[in-house]
Design a protein around this motif. Structure first.
Motif, PDB file in Angstrom:
ATOM      1  N   LEU A 185       0.935  -1.176  -0.193  1.00 21.37           N
ATOM      2  CA  LEU A 185       0.066  -0.009   0.066  1.00 21.37           C
ATOM      3  C   LEU A 185       0.944   1.137   0.129  1.00 21.37           C
ATOM      4  O   LEU A 185       1.845   1.385   0.786  1.00 21.37           O
ATOM      5  CB  LEU A 185      -0.829   0.072   1.221  1.00 21.37           C
ATOM      6  CG  LEU A 185      -2.225  -0.751   1.310  1.00 21.37           C
ATOM      7  CD1 LEU A 185      -2.993  -0.347   2.449  1.00 21.37           C
ATOM      8  CD2 LEU A 185      -3.177  -0.490  -0.139  1.00 21.37           C
ATOM      9  N   ALA A 186       0.595   2.328  -0.781  1.00 15.68           N
ATOM     10  CA  ALA A 186       1.398   3.525  -1.056  1.00 15.68           C
ATOM     11  C   ALA A 186       0.426   4.591  -0.398  1.00 15.68           C
ATOM     12  O   ALA A 186       1.047   5.769  -0.050  1.00 15.68           O
ATOM     13  CB  ALA A 186       1.491   3.847  -2.307  1.00 15.68           C
ATOM     14  N   LEU A 187      -0.843   4.425  -0.320  1.00 20.45           N
ATOM     15  CA  LEU A 187      -1.729   5.481  -0.009  1.00 20.45           C
ATOM     16  C   LEU A 187      -3.234   5.162   0.188  1.00 20.45           C
ATOM     17  O   LEU A 187      -3.494   4.235  -0.272  1.00 20.45           O
ATOM     18  CB  LEU A 187      -1.725   6.538  -1.274  1.00 20.45           C
ATOM     19  CG  LEU A 187      -2.877   7.498  -1.230  1.00 20.45           C
ATOM     20  CD1 LEU A 187      -2.658   8.684  -0.357  1.00 20.45           C
ATOM     21  CD2 LEU A 187      -2.435   8.321  -3.011  1.00 20.45           C
ATOM     22  N   VAL A 188      -3.811   5.835   1.286  1.00 17.65           N
ATOM     23  CA  VAL A 188      -5.258   5.545   1.455  1.00 17.65           C
ATOM     24  C   VAL A 188      -5.918   6.951   1.082  1.00 17.65           C
ATOM     25  O   VAL A 188      -5.432   8.031   1.879  1.00 17.65           O
ATOM     26  CB  VAL A 188      -5.549   4.884   2.712  1.00 17.65           C
ATOM     27  CG1 VAL A 188      -7.102   5.248   2.959  1.00 17.65           C
ATOM     28  CG2 VAL A 188      -5.047   3.701   3.105  1.00 17.65           C
ATOM     29  N   GLN A 189      -7.025   6.927   0.227  1.00 14.14           N
ATOM     30  CA  GLN A 189      -7.324   8.275  -0.262  1.00 14.14           C
ATOM     31  C   GLN A 189      -8.827   8.102  -0.174  1.00 14.14           C
ATOM     32  O   GLN A 189      -9.473   6.741  -0.527  1.00 14.14           O
ATOM     33  CB  GLN A 189      -7.097   8.697  -1.753  1.00 14.14           C
ATOM     34  CG  GLN A 189      -7.535   7.757  -2.581  1.00 14.14           C
ATOM     35  CD  GLN A 189      -7.147   8.359  -4.178  1.00 14.14           C
ATOM     36  OE1 GLN A 189      -6.526   9.710  -4.218  1.00 14.14           O
ATOM     37  NE2 GLN A 189      -7.686   7.779  -5.061  1.00 14.14           N
ATOM     38  N   PHE A 190      -9.514   8.709   0.222  1.00 10.37           N
ATOM     39  CA  PHE A 190     -10.954   8.953   0.059  1.00 10.37           C
ATOM     40  C   PHE A 190     -11.874   9.237  -0.841  1.00 10.37           C
ATOM     41  O   PHE A 190     -11.464  10.142  -1.464  1.00 10.37           O
ATOM     42  CB  PHE A 190     -11.658   9.534   1.657  1.00 10.37           C
ATOM     43  CG  PHE A 190     -11.259   8.943   2.967  1.00 10.37           C
ATOM     44  CD1 PHE A 190     -12.373   7.933   3.421  1.00 10.37           C
ATOM     45  CD2 PHE A 190     -10.066   9.018   3.501  1.00 10.37           C
ATOM     46  CE1 PHE A 190     -11.921   7.455   4.762  1.00 10.37           C
ATOM     47  CE2 PHE A 190     -10.058   8.386   4.714  1.00 10.37           C
ATOM     48  CZ  PHE A 190     -10.849   7.559   5.159  1.00 10.37           C
ATOM     49  N   SER A 191     -12.802   8.459  -1.271  1.00  9.53           N
ATOM     50  CA  SER A 191     -13.562   8.652  -2.416  1.00  9.53           C
ATOM     51  C   SER A 191     -14.488   9.945  -1.803  1.00  9.53           C
ATOM     52  O   SER A 191     -14.660  10.282  -1.010  1.00  9.53           O
ATOM     53  CB  SER A 191     -14.670   7.496  -2.585  1.00  9.53           C
ATOM     54  OG  SER A 191     -15.473   7.316  -1.309  1.00  9.53           O
ATOM     55  N   SER A 192     -15.014  10.577  -3.137  1.00  8.07           N
ATOM     56  CA  SER A 192     -15.556  11.843  -2.819  1.00  8.07           C
ATOM     57  C   SER A 192     -16.933  11.921  -2.128  1.00  8.07           C
ATOM     58  O   SER A 192     -17.124  12.804  -1.159  1.00  8.07           O
ATOM     59  CB  SER A 192     -15.780  12.544  -4.049  1.00  8.07           C
ATOM     60  OG  SER A 192     -14.803  12.651  -4.996  1.00  8.07           O
ATOM     61  N   GLY A 193     -17.699  10.743  -1.995  1.00 13.60           N
ATOM     62  CA  GLY A 193     -18.860  10.765  -1.353  1.00 13.60           C
ATOM     63  C   GLY A 193     -20.076  11.677  -1.543  1.00 13.60           C
ATOM     64  O   GLY A 193     -20.342  12.380  -0.570  1.00 13.60           O
ATOM     65  N   THR A 194     -20.330  11.943  -2.740  1.00 16.30           N
ATOM     66  CA  THR A 194     -21.107  12.640  -3.355  1.00 16.30           C
ATOM     67  C   THR A 194     -22.686  12.268  -2.989  1.00 16.30           C
ATOM     68  O   THR A 194     -23.684  12.811  -2.761  1.00 16.30           O
ATOM     69  CB  THR A 194     -21.103  12.985  -4.842  1.00 16.30           C
ATOM     70  OG1 THR A 194     -21.003  11.708  -5.405  1.00 16.30           O
ATOM     71  CG2 THR A 194     -20.049  13.927  -5.225  1.00 16.30           C
ATOM     72  N   THR A 195     -22.762  10.960  -2.778  1.00 15.26           N
ATOM     73  CA  THR A 195     -24.068  10.246  -2.304  1.00 15.26           C
ATOM     74  C   THR A 195     -24.212   9.371  -1.328  1.00 15.26           C
ATOM     75  O   THR A 195     -25.050   8.990  -0.948  1.00 15.26           O
ATOM     76  CB  THR A 195     -24.438   9.211  -3.705  1.00 15.26           C
ATOM     77  OG1 THR A 195     -23.701   8.255  -4.024  1.00 15.26           O
ATOM     78  CG2 THR A 195     -24.523  10.234  -4.960  1.00 15.26           C
ATOM     79  N   LEU A 203      -4.568   2.390  -2.230  1.00 18.56           N
ATOM     80  CA  LEU A 203      -3.944   2.002  -3.475  1.00 18.56           C
ATOM     81  C   LEU A 203      -2.482   1.608  -3.256  1.00 18.56           C
ATOM     82  O   LEU A 203      -1.780   1.945  -2.438  1.00 18.56           O
ATOM     83  CB  LEU A 203      -3.967   3.457  -4.065  1.00 18.56           C
ATOM     84  CG  LEU A 203      -5.210   4.085  -4.503  1.00 18.56           C
ATOM     85  CD1 LEU A 203      -5.088   5.495  -5.175  1.00 18.56           C
ATOM     86  CD2 LEU A 203      -5.946   3.298  -5.613  1.00 18.56           C
ATOM     87  N   SER A 204      -2.185   0.665  -4.016  1.00 18.64           N
ATOM     88  CA  SER A 204      -0.786  -0.009  -4.228  1.00 18.64           C
ATOM     89  C   SER A 204       0.114   0.951  -4.994  1.00 18.64           C
ATOM     90  O   SER A 204      -0.261   1.839  -5.755  1.00 18.64           O
ATOM     91  CB  SER A 204      -0.698  -1.253  -4.617  1.00 18.64           C
ATOM     92  OG  SER A 204      -1.200  -1.254  -5.995  1.00 18.64           O
ATOM     93  N   HIS A 205       1.512   0.959  -4.667  1.00 21.44           N
ATOM     94  CA  HIS A 205       2.437   1.557  -5.332  1.00 21.44           C
ATOM     95  C   HIS A 205       2.189   1.014  -6.877  1.00 21.44           C
ATOM     96  O   HIS A 205       2.520   2.018  -7.616  1.00 21.44           O
ATOM     97  CB  HIS A 205       3.708   1.084  -4.989  1.00 21.44           C
ATOM     98  CG  HIS A 205       4.217   1.699  -3.706  1.00 21.44           C
ATOM     99  ND1 HIS A 205       4.779   2.781  -3.693  1.00 21.44           N
ATOM    100  CD2 HIS A 205       4.115   1.194  -2.385  1.00 21.44           C
ATOM    101  CE1 HIS A 205       5.316   3.001  -2.175  1.00 21.44           C
ATOM    102  NE2 HIS A 205       4.816   2.248  -1.706  1.00 21.44           N
TER     103      HIS A 205
END
Length: 605
Positions: A185-195, A203-205
């Motif tokens: 794993l390289a990063l945890v990002q959050f989805s936008s969450g519009t709904t 996300l992996s490298h």
């Protein structure tokens, strides 16, 4: 659908840390340039950035951060974010960028959502800017398990106290403190969450490397052009970090960064930076191009030359053809090339980009029969709704459109957009059920609706945001475009939502919109009439409720997208109400409309 020019697989070798090591030895001319509010530059080379990140890594290790643990980062745009981000990676941890508080008047919501994200990511530590950390107390207290926050200074002091705080250049640290594999794993990002509530995207490298190399392959350096970029996008957002920073790291090249708050206050800063530093690439959501048209004065662009701007990507929210045309026309006199403006499509779960429009032609649109679109068919019609193409898939990526019974559509059928490729997320972090629901047989269900036409993808909206009136589906973005140009209404700051009022037998259309700060009494008194007429003329449906709000009150995702479902929830719970200063004007407008209706009814007898 696959891009017909896609004949070579995207290489997956490398990691973010191998890129950082390579960039660090590339010399003093490449790195990150930061512009402050007065547009004064501060430059840090990739080499200096890596040395500072190694010091942070030593401090994090001393604080007990272990391999694979997650470190949340809450920073404004600045060099501290990058020291923390790469410091976490060099310590073997996984960085989790989160957005800093931007509206002090809505801190309760910020504390609630940020605490939920910390829990979802199972963060071991919060690393924050000192100014941010001072107001994070309620956030940290609400997160489970309870833990404290640290500043970079705290971390560096911890490393120094252990005798490991020496810089890498002085030999105090190994040049490669951790062994990182492409599958890590390289990063945890959050989805936008519009709904829905935001989900942690792991996300992996390998996924990031595949995405960034595909992006950089779209604009290779040549003997005549060495690409560089400018970005004002937040660093916690995939377009800002993955779409701007990481391509500059992989190349390596120079990236000029502006705080998003600086851009919103003075959008001319963005265009001046493109000109001053002869940048060739920049990316922004649709609202930003509209903001430039509305707010930039001619005198703010004295001496500006935009002819070197080769790629102006437009993504992250619905693309408005009218906004794109306005931007092209407005800034042509400063050399802006019409073919530079490029609609694109992507999402967090695919790391970032999925499709690109043709970079060598001006953006293109087609008109489709509105009624047939609502029925699930895309048919050309000269006076139909205008939609822009978002192009063809990136190299290595496949796109298809599917129906509710898992059938796969050819061209001309509206359905769910699904994606397959090397940049897909590993999972929603620690959420196997949500992951299984989103990814089936290697295909990601994006949650977006669209269709294929002429070998390219067109989007019609989010499936869960559809407004269903009398059995027909309406696209919220289509309805919301009708609000553009109405006096007193902030451009791009209105949402169309469907709801079922008490006692009603079906769904009704509600419009929640923000007023301009300079909206006057006449604007407000005529607001309901103007909104209703505009939507009837454009879409042919009746807006039964129109709710004006103060500027900045509609809920947004971390990337600035309006959250339609959350806006409806807040309104129904009484948390979104018209401002007191305009209530008498609304009453006066309603009385005037009633009197006019009465006179018309008497006159017709």
């Amino acid at each position: 659908m696959r891009n017909p020019d896609d004949t070579h697989p995207v290489a997956e070798e490398g990691t973010l840390l191998s890129w950082l090591c390579s960039a660090a030895s590339s010399g003093p001319e490449v790195g990150l340039r930061f512009l402050d509010r007065r547009e004064r530059p501060a430059f840090e080379t990739w080499g200096t950035l890596r040395a500072k990140a190694l010091e942070v890594a030593a401090g994090l290790s001393e604080l007990g951060v272990h391999r694979g643990q997650r470190v949340a980062l809450i920073f404004p745009t600045g060099v501290g974010f990058f020291h923390g981000f790469f410091g976490a990676l060099l310590a073997g941890a996984v960085p989790v960028p989160l957005y800093p508080p931007v509206r002090l008047g809505r801190l309760d919501e910020y504390h609630r959502r940020t605490a939920a994200m910390l829990d979802a990511a199972s963060a071991r530590l919060v690393l924050a800017d000192p100014r941010v950390l001072r107001i994070l107390g309620p956030t940290l207290a609400a997160a489970e398990p309870d833990f404290g926050g640290r500043t970079l200074r705290d971390v560096l002091l911890a490393g120094s106290a252990a005798g490991t705080g020496a810089s890498a250049e002085a030999g105090g640290l190994s040049p490669d403190p951790v062994d990182v594999e492409p599958s890590d794993l390289a990063l945890v990002q959050f989805s936008s969450g519009t709904t829905v509530d935001p989900k942690p995207v792991a996300l992996s490298h390998r996924a990031i490397v595949a995405q960034v190399r595909a992006l950089n392959a779209c604009w290779p350096d040549t003997q005549d052009v060495r690409h560089s970029g400018v970005s004002w996008l937040p660093l916690y957002h995939d377009m800002g970090l993955i779409g701007c920073v990481f391509p500059a790291l992989e190349r390596p090249s120079v990236l000029t960064l502006i705080g998003p708050e600086v851009f919103v206050a003075r959008p001319a800063v963005w265009l001046r930076a493109m000109s001053t530093y002869r940048a060739t690439i920049s990316v922004a959501p649709n609202f930003a191009f509209g903001l430039c048209v509305d707010k930039i004065r001619d005198d703010e662009l004295a001496g500006v030359d935009l002819s070197g701007w080769r790629v102006a990507l437009n993504g992250a929210e619905p693309v408005s053809p009218n906004v794109l045309r306005s931007f092209q026309e407005r800034f042509a006199r400063w050399g802006f090339r019409p073919e530079a403006l490029t609609p694109v499509y992507g999402l967090s779960e695919a790391t970032l980009a999925v499709t690109f429009s043709d970079l060598d032609r001006p953006f293109t649109t087609a008109r489709f029969d509105r009624g047939r679109l609502a029925e699930g068919w895309a048919e050309l019609r000269a006076d139909g709704v205008e939609l822009p193409t978002v192009g063809r898939p990136l190299p290595g990526t496949d796109v298809r459109v599917s129906g509710p019974r898992e059938e796969h559509f050819g061209e001309g059928r509206v359905g769910r957009v699904e994606v397959r490729g090397p940049s897909l997320m590993d999972s929603y972090l620690d959420r196997p059920e949500a992951t299984a629901a989103a990814v089936r047989d290697g295909w990601l269900d994006t949650g977006d609706q669209g269709f294929l036409h002429g070998g390219e993808l067109y989007l019609t909206g989010r499936g869960k945001d559809l407004v269903i009136l009398r059995g027909r589906n309406y696209l919220p973005a289509d309805i919301e475009q009708a609000l553009d140009g109405i006096p007193g209404v902030r451009k791009g700051c209105g949402v169309a939502v469907g709801h079922v009022p008490e006692g009603s037998e079906g769904e009704r259309l509600m419009i929640l919109l923000e007023l301009r700060p300079d909206a006057n009494r006449r604007d407000v008194e005529s607001l309901e009439r103007r909104v209703t007429e505009a939507i009837l003329a454009k879409v042919g449906v009746l807006a039964e409720t129109v709710v004006p709000l103060d500027p900045g009150t509609l809920p947004r995702t971390s990337s600035g997208k309006l959250r339609r479902g959350e806006a409806l929830r807040l309104y129904l719970s009484g948390e979104l109400v018209p401002p007191k200063r305009v209530t008498p004007w609304l009453i006066a407008g309603a009385m005037a409309r009633s009197a006019l209706a009465l006179r018309r009814s008497r006159g017709s007898r």
